[in-house]
Design an enzyme around this catalytic site. Sequence first.
Site: not given
Length: 251
Positions: A8, A10, A94, A96, A164, A170, A208
């Site tokens: 991904n 991003k 996702h 985000e 996730e 991250g 991560s």
Amino acid sequence: MSLKLLANWKLHGSKSFYQNWFAAFNQSYQGSHHDSLGIAPPAIYISDIARYSSNPGIAIGSQNIDQFSSGARTGEIASSMVKDAGGLFSITGHSERRMFFNELDGDIAAKLDLASSTSLLPILCVGESREERDQNKTEKVLEMQVSNVLRACSTLHSLTIAYEPVWAIGTGVMPEPEEINSIHEMIKDVVQSRFSNIHLHAVIYGGSVNLENSQSIFKEKEIDGALIGGASLNGGEFASIANIFNDLKGL
Ligand code: PGA
């Protein structure tokens, strides 16, 4: 489709970035096939990369699609357009997208239906927040997220789920591999027992994942693959993770 290891990217990349990425990937990848690998680049590059990546044969997909198939939706990208551009899958929901673009379960369900009806493999992301985890609500939250979204779907017939944890994305921290394994088992149980008309291809883990920890993750039986953000930006590292994946999963 047996997509198991997804990059991904991003909001990262450029033409020179992905040309260098493939050069580094090809130098380090030891596998003889690429069936399980996919990249979700920024949508504007899908078409170009889909052509570029046909040899080595890595699937390309989108990080998101709109919940409508067409209309006055300035700035959005339809599932059929991703397909047209050579995409084979789409990430949906996702964290985000949920956080920064206010996506709700109903929107995500509509996206899953559309992806599925245009023959894109949908990847549904679910995950608990740090606060929910601290309150021991992880399993309950995941069960709700999966059930609420799948219940709101009408034509979805198959998908992959990415677990996730929001706090692991991250951050360099993640749950113990055994814990991820039992959460994946629970997610599989929920889908199989409540949504027997929907085929669950795989449950993959994201948050991560990198070269150092990938071995401990892929050793777990119920962890079918990974959705990788930061570490996937390095073609060599993504290839090395894929090598470990192929070794441990006997591919
Ligand atoms: P990360 O991101 O690997 O950088 O934690 C994963 C994701 O958000 O899909």
